[in-house]
Design a protein around this motif. Structure first.
Motif, short mmCIF file in Angstrom:
data_model
loop_
_atom_site.label_atom_id
_atom_site.label_comp_id
_atom_site.label_asym_id
_atom_site.label_seq_id
_atom_site.Cartn_x
_atom_site.Cartn_y
_atom_site.Cartn_z
N SER A 189 16.29 -27.15 -7.15
CA SER A 189 15.84 -28.34 -7.86
C SER A 189 14.92 -29.20 -6.99
O SER A 189 13.96 -29.79 -7.48
CB SER A 189 17.04 -29.16 -8.32
OG SER A 189 17.85 -29.54 -7.21
N SER A 190 15.20 -29.25 -5.68
CA SER A 190 14.38 -30.07 -4.79
C SER A 190 12.98 -29.48 -4.64
O SER A 190 11.98 -30.21 -4.62
CB SER A 190 15.05 -30.21 -3.42
OG SER A 190 15.32 -28.94 -2.85
N PRO A 200 -2.78 -20.98 -15.84
CA PRO A 200 -1.37 -20.72 -16.13
C PRO A 200 -0.57 -20.66 -14.82
O PRO A 200 -1.07 -20.17 -13.80
CB PRO A 200 -1.38 -19.36 -16.83
CG PRO A 200 -2.63 -18.69 -16.32
CD PRO A 200 -3.62 -19.79 -16.08
N PHE A 201 0.63 -21.19 -14.85
CA PHE A 201 1.46 -21.24 -13.64
C PHE A 201 2.71 -20.39 -13.83
O PHE A 201 3.31 -20.36 -14.91
CB PHE A 201 1.90 -22.68 -13.33
CG PHE A 201 0.96 -23.42 -12.42
CD1 PHE A 201 1.25 -23.59 -11.08
CD2 PHE A 201 -0.24 -23.93 -12.92
CE1 PHE A 201 0.38 -24.26 -10.23
CE2 PHE A 201 -1.12 -24.61 -12.09
CZ PHE A 201 -0.81 -24.78 -10.74
N VAL A 202 3.08 -19.74 -12.74
CA VAL A 202 4.39 -19.08 -12.63
C VAL A 202 5.23 -19.96 -11.71
O VAL A 202 4.79 -20.31 -10.61
CB VAL A 202 4.28 -17.66 -12.05
CG1 VAL A 202 5.66 -17.02 -11.96
CG2 VAL A 202 3.34 -16.81 -12.90
N GLU A 203 6.41 -20.35 -12.14
CA GLU A 203 7.20 -21.28 -11.36
C GLU A 203 8.52 -20.66 -10.91
O GLU A 203 9.04 -19.72 -11.53
CB GLU A 203 7.52 -22.55 -12.16
CG GLU A 203 8.51 -22.33 -13.29
CD GLU A 203 9.03 -23.62 -13.90
OE1 GLU A 203 8.56 -24.72 -13.50
OE2 GLU A 203 9.91 -23.54 -14.77
N ILE A 204 9.04 -21.18 -9.79
CA ILE A 204 10.41 -20.87 -9.41
C ILE A 204 11.31 -21.80 -10.22
O ILE A 204 11.06 -23.00 -10.31
CB ILE A 204 10.64 -21.05 -7.89
CG1 ILE A 204 12.00 -20.48 -7.48
CG2 ILE A 204 10.46 -22.48 -7.45
CD1 ILE A 204 12.09 -18.98 -7.54
N ALA A 205 12.32 -21.24 -10.85
CA ALA A 205 13.14 -22.00 -11.79
C ALA A 205 13.83 -23.16 -11.10
O ALA A 205 14.26 -23.05 -9.93
CB ALA A 205 14.17 -21.08 -12.43
N SER A 251 18.97 -27.67 -1.19
CA SER A 251 19.37 -28.77 -0.30
C SER A 251 20.43 -29.68 -0.94
O SER A 251 21.43 -30.01 -0.29
CB SER A 251 18.14 -29.58 0.11
OG SER A 251 17.32 -28.83 0.98
N PRO A 252 20.26 -30.12 -2.19
CA PRO A 252 21.31 -30.97 -2.78
C PRO A 252 22.66 -30.27 -2.85
O PRO A 252 23.70 -30.91 -2.59
CB PRO A 252 20.76 -31.27 -4.18
CG PRO A 252 19.28 -31.14 -4.05
CD PRO A 252 19.08 -30.02 -3.09
#
Length: 304
Positions: free
Chosen positions: A197-198, A187-192, A128-129
């Motif tokens: 970023s939003s 434990p977490f798997v994240e989207i980078a 979005s940004p």
């Protein structure tokens, strides 16, 4: 030379008679005569020999008659192309979209291209940004972004998106019974953050609302990779509901009920610019929303 004078000349040359040509042009005979005189004054020579039985081309008139047909066809073609552009029927449409609208936008574009086949549509998958920046630079015509926006944009709310918890299928029953606060131990798997970023910030807000910061063990730039890692037992992940349509076996989705896990997505554009193609797309979007009855439909995925 005025196009209207050349068109009157062509009709008179074809009809060979002022009265018949005037009727074909929906003019009075004196008005047609005046137009021909104006054209002859501009050329500097007589174009017709007037007689009791009609009007015949002079040698100069024959020269003009040989070229006037292609000239008028070209002028008509130019006018039609300009009219199509003014209606938004031709040109370029540059759209930005994100994960929440990855299913909706292609459907909208497909329908738009059926009614506007001469429009060249380009799509950019952006956060979005980044979309808002591109809109302000003039690099995008319209974007589908997270609401609200803090910039002066025209906005049409489109849908509601929400975050869900992706877990290994084998742990669905166990994790469904636990309070979200207990996820601090998982434990977490994240989207980078580089992918969105939003969204990354939203996930952190949700975790903070539950009283913890996620213990990230793996980061990925693609949602399919995130889901595959969860299915493999690497951890859990908080993802948008719209990605649950990805067919990844061995994974389950659990709801997150807090308000921070929901947001709205809208179509936005710079309001002080007029682009007929974009305006035509917005008009179709409004029609689609009116037909569906609400601008707050789900992001495209199944309910967990």
């Amino acid at each position: 030379m005025e196009i209207r004078l050349l068109r009157s000349f062509q009709v008179l040359a074809e009809q060979g008679h002022f009265g018949r040509a005037a009727r074909a042009l929906h003019l009075s005979q004196p008005a047609l005569t005046k137009q021909i005189v104006l054209l002859e004054d501009e050329v500097g020579a007589a174009l017709f020999d007037r007689g009791r039985h009609g009007a015949t081309l002079t040698p100069v008139g024959e020269l003009l008659a040989a070229d006037v047909g292609p000239l008028l066809r070209h002028a008509d073609g130019v006018l039609e192309r300009v009219r199509r552009a003014a209606r938004g029927d031709t040109g370029e449409l540059r759209l930005g979209f994100g994960v929440a609208t990855r299913l909706l936008v292609p459907r909208l574009v497909s329908r738009f291209r059926r009614s506007h086949p001469l429009v060249n549509v380009s799509l950019a998958d952006m956060s979005s940004p980044d979309q808002l920046d591109a809109l302000e630079r003039g690099a995008l015509d319209l974007g589908f972004v997270r609401l609200p926006v803090d910039r002066p944009m025209a906005i049409v709310p489109v849908l509601e998106e929400r975050l869900v918890l992706a877990v290994p299928e084998g742990r669905r029953a166990e994790l469904a019974k636990r309070r979200p606060e207990s996820l601090a131990d998982e434990p977490f798997v994240e989207i980078a953050p580089s992918r969105s970023s939003s969204l990354h910030a939203n996930v952190l807000r949700v975790c903070a609302r539950y009283g913890f910061r996620p213990r990230v063990v793996q980061s990925a730039t693609e949602f399919f990779t995130v889901l595959a890692l969860v299915a493999a037992g690497m951890g859990v992940a908080i993802v948008p509901n719209s990605v649950t349509t990805s067919r990844v076996e061995g994974i389950a989705y659990l709801p997150l009920s807090i308000p921070e896990a929901r947001w709205r997505v809208g179509a936005v554009w710079v309001p002080d610019t007029r682009r007929p193609v974009r305006d035509a797309f917005v008009a179709q979007l409004r029609e689609d929303l009116a037909r569906s009855g609400t601008p707050t439909g789900r992001g495209g995925g199944p309910r967990p």
